[in-house]
Enzyme design. Sequence first.
Site, mmCIF file in Angstrom:
data_model
loop_
_atom_site.group_PDB
_atom_site.id
_atom_site.type_symbol
_atom_site.label_atom_id
_atom_site.label_comp_id
_atom_site.label_asym_id
_atom_site.label_seq_id
_atom_site.Cartn_x
_atom_site.Cartn_y
_atom_site.Cartn_z
ATOM 1 N N SER A 259 0.830 -1.203 0.000
ATOM 2 C CA SER A 259 0.000 0.000 0.000
ATOM 3 C C SER A 259 0.870 1.260 0.000
ATOM 4 O O SER A 259 1.758 1.386 -0.838
ATOM 5 C CB SER A 259 -0.931 -0.072 1.216
ATOM 6 O OG SER A 259 -2.014 0.775 1.027
ATOM 7 N N HIS A 401 -7.688 -5.515 0.134
ATOM 8 C CA HIS A 401 -6.470 -4.754 0.402
ATOM 9 C C HIS A 401 -5.747 -5.261 1.655
ATOM 10 O O HIS A 401 -6.006 -4.799 2.765
ATOM 11 C CB HIS A 401 -6.870 -3.283 0.573
ATOM 12 C CG HIS A 401 -5.721 -2.335 0.522
ATOM 13 N ND1 HIS A 401 -4.968 -2.137 -0.610
ATOM 14 C CD2 HIS A 401 -5.181 -1.525 1.469
ATOM 15 C CE1 HIS A 401 -4.025 -1.237 -0.360
ATOM 16 N NE2 HIS A 401 -4.133 -0.860 0.898
#
Length: 421
Positions: A259, A401
């Site tokens: 990320s 995610h």
Amino acid sequence: MNSPLSWVPIGLRRSFLSLVWLACASALAEEAKNRDFDVVREESKVPAYQLPPILVTAAGRPVTSPEEWFQVRRPEILGLFGNLVYGVVPRAEDPVRTTFEVLRSRSDFLEGKATRKDVVLRFSNRRGEADLRILVFTPTAAKGPVPVILLHSFSGTRDDGHDPSPDRPGHLRNGVPLGEILRRGFGLAVVPQSELVRHNEVEFQKGIHPLFYREGQSFPKANEWGVIAAVSWSASRAMDYLETDPDVDARRVAAMGHSKMGKAALWTAAQDTRFAMAILAQSGCGGAALWKRDFGENLEKMVTRFPYWLCRNASKFAGNEEDLPVDQHMLLACIAPRPLYVASGEDDLWADPRGEYLGAYHAGEVYRLLGKKALATEASPAVGAAVTGTDVGYHNRAGGHSVEAEDWERFLDFAQRHFRR
Ligand code: GCU
């Protein structure tokens, strides 16, 4: 006059009203949460775009040899990314002195499988000082220096995130599968994100920035380093230390991050060629994903939600991505010929899985110029399938995610394949 609801007991009426109120409030909260989803989330809505050519110099000359790539085009590209996207590290007027100290070394970590070193890197000049605390785990049983995964880490090295997890054997509390990393013969170096720069900050008075200020300066200039660039600088300084650690083979260090830390890992490995590999997990916008697709998080979202992650110049291109003379495939290409692995999550639309793949795919032009094997097809591989046999690897895992055991398996397979002597 009696209300038509007077036959309903007052308690019940109140509960009903509370329910209506709750429903409205949660609809509003949902609306607020989704505000950031006023972005492109369907492939059919991606605007028509043209990627800037990687292999044509600013002067319009085609780049046809590795020499032209390394001497002309790569420095041009890094210069553009430095000045327009992440920010350059200015030259300090007073040179920054750096010292390393191993504060503690213990070989009984993770039931004796790991040696853990707590190392502090101290930076100082007459403008100030700053400390970076990193952790280095190496297999206690190793016979010599080992290849290392340098993890750009969200969790700090002064809290307990990197202690063994009480309920997941072999894992750290933050979920990193240290046992598996060691079992595969790797070490792990942890570089935390917030030691040298505070995040989302509106002031750069603390941490590393002030050591680089000119007389009277109190804020980075428009082309100077933001948060991500400071995180990358931390990793390069950690590499300075790793080069001195006898348990580490500094020629085989992979920069890895997820990320926001994947964005940092990209900028780290693109600039600092001492990193022998990059592993970018769901790095999305400002990571492997292409700006010009404008899919999921885009430049405008990034610079309004996190105004200092990039340099201030970047905000000039928000909503004008077509004017940006670079796109992320060019930065990924700066890692070539070193192995590069990009990972996506099928449902991680905010990070634009397709754009991450295309970034990696288009970087292939340079890998091929340098005689390396890149991603072969413009079509993304099926969800769950992994491309690990090439110098540019990729997978798109089912789900969202996060970094799962399955992702780590693939990263370590890829690293093992390439780091095999
Ligand atoms: C936010 C941000 C992303 C980033 C993510 C993270 O969602 O918009 O760009 O990658 O945080 O770091 O987890």
